[in-house]
Scaffold this active site. Structure first.
Site, PDB file in Angstrom:
ATOM      1  N   TYR A   1       0.854  -1.194   0.000  1.00 44.10           N
ATOM      2  CA  TYR A   1       0.000   0.000   0.000  1.00 44.10           C
ATOM      3  C   TYR A   1       0.888   1.242   0.000  1.00 44.10           C
ATOM      4  O   TYR A   1       1.746   1.396   0.885  1.00 44.10           O
ATOM      5  CB  TYR A   1      -0.858  -0.073   1.254  1.00 44.10           C
ATOM      6  CG  TYR A   1      -1.890   0.986   1.517  1.00 44.10           C
ATOM      7  CD1 TYR A   1      -3.007   1.126   0.708  1.00 44.10           C
ATOM      8  CD2 TYR A   1      -1.788   1.802   2.649  1.00 44.10           C
ATOM      9  CE1 TYR A   1      -3.987   2.062   1.010  1.00 44.10           C
ATOM     10  CE2 TYR A   1      -2.763   2.740   2.963  1.00 44.10           C
ATOM     11  CZ  TYR A   1      -3.864   2.863   2.135  1.00 44.10           C
ATOM     12  OH  TYR A   1      -4.847   3.776   2.443  1.00 44.10           O
ATOM     13  N   SER A   2       0.739   2.098  -1.017  1.00 45.11           N
ATOM     14  CA  SER A   2       1.553   3.305  -1.147  1.00 45.11           C
ATOM     15  C   SER A   2       3.029   2.910  -1.244  1.00 45.11           C
ATOM     16  O   SER A   2       3.384   2.101  -2.115  1.00 45.11           O
ATOM     17  CB  SER A   2       1.275   4.254   0.018  1.00 45.11           C
ATOM     18  OG  SER A   2       1.809   5.535  -0.248  1.00 45.11           O
ATOM     19  N   LEU A   3       3.916   3.407  -0.385  1.00 51.73           N
ATOM     20  CA  LEU A   3       5.326   3.003  -0.460  1.00 51.73           C
ATOM     21  C   LEU A   3       5.468   1.489  -0.337  1.00 51.73           C
ATOM     22  O   LEU A   3       6.424   0.901  -0.852  1.00 51.73           O
ATOM     23  CB  LEU A   3       6.144   3.705   0.626  1.00 51.73           C
ATOM     24  CG  LEU A   3       7.632   3.335   0.701  1.00 51.73           C
ATOM     25  CD1 LEU A   3       8.356   3.612  -0.607  1.00 51.73           C
ATOM     26  CD2 LEU A   3       8.302   4.053   1.866  1.00 51.73           C
TER      27      LEU A   3
ATOM     28  N   GLY B   1       4.042  -0.534  -2.018  1.00 56.41           N
ATOM     29  CA  GLY B   1       4.098  -1.056  -3.378  1.00 56.41           C
ATOM     30  C   GLY B   1       5.519  -1.297  -3.845  1.00 56.41           C
ATOM     31  O   GLY B   1       5.776  -2.237  -4.615  1.00 56.41           O
TER      32      GLY B   1
ATOM     33  N   ASP C   1      -0.230  -1.399  -4.791  1.00 51.08           N
ATOM     34  CA  ASP C   1      -1.229  -0.319  -4.780  1.00 51.08           C
ATOM     35  C   ASP C   1      -0.607   0.949  -4.204  1.00 51.08           C
ATOM     36  O   ASP C   1      -0.716   1.217  -3.016  1.00 51.08           O
ATOM     37  CB  ASP C   1      -2.423  -0.750  -3.921  1.00 51.08           C
ATOM     38  CG  ASP C   1      -3.508   0.308  -3.849  1.00 51.08           C
ATOM     39  OD1 ASP C   1      -3.629   1.102  -4.791  1.00 51.08           O
ATOM     40  OD2 ASP C   1      -4.229   0.339  -2.825  1.00 51.08           O
TER      41      ASP C   1
END
Length: 402
Positions: A230-232, A234, A253
């Site tokens: 999720y975010s970083l 990813g 994501d």
């Protein structure tokens, strides 16, 4: 997608808080009245008003729990946890030593833990052995049968917390029969705040002990373990998957090939050159000036210096160079869903770079758009649409590998 504020960072973070309403993490009226009381771009009023809302909603939850109203208590405590996280978000002037950061983070944790005890599906707080310490986590189980089920291992991002995992993926996964193992790693949540451990680029050193823990649980189908970033996260899970091959699939994501570009892409060429040349005596004063002009830049540099453990803003920018898939992407072989947000304000173009680099993995790149309300980073405000995309892909992918 502007939401209630002109300030880009205030708008995005308000959308983020509101988007968790999909899984009981917010009520629209509470979002609206809180935002209405906040002065545009004023971080002090942001902290004050979100804290006041969190305290009010926590009081409702505790009263409901004392009276035996299980569902009402759970719903209010979930919202309070999200609001406490939001209240803490911009407190980054001296976060390592700010007692208010510690207090709000603890309240976000405590209200979520109280709500978790009231969820319909089993939730277990766990400690995952890591080096000479542990990583705190939650194991969300689809049911209490003990039957091995496909399990999503959740890795959060640059500023996420363990408690946020429920809204980011666990609630959606449980509805579909998946378990979720979520944890705070170095640089994240309570591991940063309590244990003072900062981010590391070689995230395989983190994921391997997490997977060791997962495969030891009888509720986990070890042939159907999924890494979700999720975010970083990813970047972090993609990096880990280049070295750790016990996973059946990856969900990014959103996809990140080179985290350094999130910083370098917004810097003037001369400033970027000074940073590269380690002329911090010149670069750092300019970076400090930039923090006065933009809420987003100010927060990103302050949060990064804390979470990455750097001595200066220029040092932070240099350290992000290590967060890249260059040279290792072709070692990733698991089927991979790469999520992309049409108007990602932080990582535009990075998901395309990830797909190009993953030459030895079956990849699916999905861009969710502004027109469908899903064009912001991590598809904030459109969690239902994002999860439909992710889990429909995952259902199909795991069926093929069964």
């Amino acid at each position: 997608m502007k939401f209630l504020f002109d300030d880009e960072s205030f708008s995005f973070e308000t959308l983020r808080a509101a988007g968790f309403a999909n899984y009981g993490g917010a009520d629209l009226g509470e979002i609206l009245v809180t935002a209405r009381a906040i002065t545009e771009g004023d971080e002090s009023s942001w902290h004050r008003e979100w804290k006041a809302t969190a305290e009010r909603v926590q009081t409702i939850g505790e009263a409901a729990r004392a009276a035996g109203h299980r569902v009402s208590a759970r719903e209010a405590l979930l919202r309070a946890s999200n609001y406490y996280r939001t209240a803490e978000f911009f407190l980054r002037e001296n976060p390592a030593d700010d007692p208010e950061v510690a207090r709000l983070s603890a309240l976000s944790h405590d209200t979520f833990a109280a709500a978790a005890e009231l969820l319909d599906a089993p939730v277990e707080a766990v400690r995952i052995p890591y080096q000479d310490t542990y990583l705190p986590g939650y194991l969300f189980l689809a049911d209490g049968s003990g039957t091995p089920r496909p399990t999503v291992v959740y890795t959060s991002g640059y500023d996420s917390t363990l408690e946020e995992a429920y809204f980011a993926v666990a609630a959606a996964a449980l509805r579909r029969g998946y378990n979720v193992l979520a944890y705070d790693g170095p640089g994240q949540g309570s591991v940063l705040r309590g244990q003072k451990l900062v981010f590391r680029p070689d995230w395989e050193a983190v994921v391997t002990p997490v997977l060791d823990f997962a495969v030891g649980r009888p509720e986990v189908d070890t042939s159907r373990i999924v890494l979700f970033g999720y975010s970083l996260g990813g970047y972090l899970v993609a990096r880990a998957a280049a070295f750790e091959h016990r996973v059946a699939a990856l969900i990014l994501d959103d996809g990140i090939h080179d985290f350094h570009q999130a910083f370098a892409g917004v810097l003037p060429p001369a400033l970027a050159g000074w940073i590269d040349e380690e002329r911090d005596d010149v670069a750092d004063p300019v970076l400090h000036l930039l923090t006065r002009t933009s809420t987003q830049i100010r927060w990103a540099l302050r949060n990064g210096a804390w979470a990455m453990g750097t001595t200066s803003y220029a040092d932070l920018v240099r350290k992000t160079r290590a967060y890249t898939l260059n040279g290792i992407a072709d070692e990733i072989t698991a089927p991979t869903l790469i999520m992309d947000a049409e108007n990602d304000q932080f990582l535009k173009g990075q998901p395309d770079e990830v797909q190009k680099a993953l030459s030895n993995a079956a990849t699916t790149l999905v861009t969710l758009t502004e027109a469908e309300g899903a064009g912001e980073h991590c598809h904030m405000g459109a969690m239902g649409r994002a999860h439909q995309t992710m889990f429909d892909w995952l259902d199909t992918t795991l069926a093929r590998t069964a």
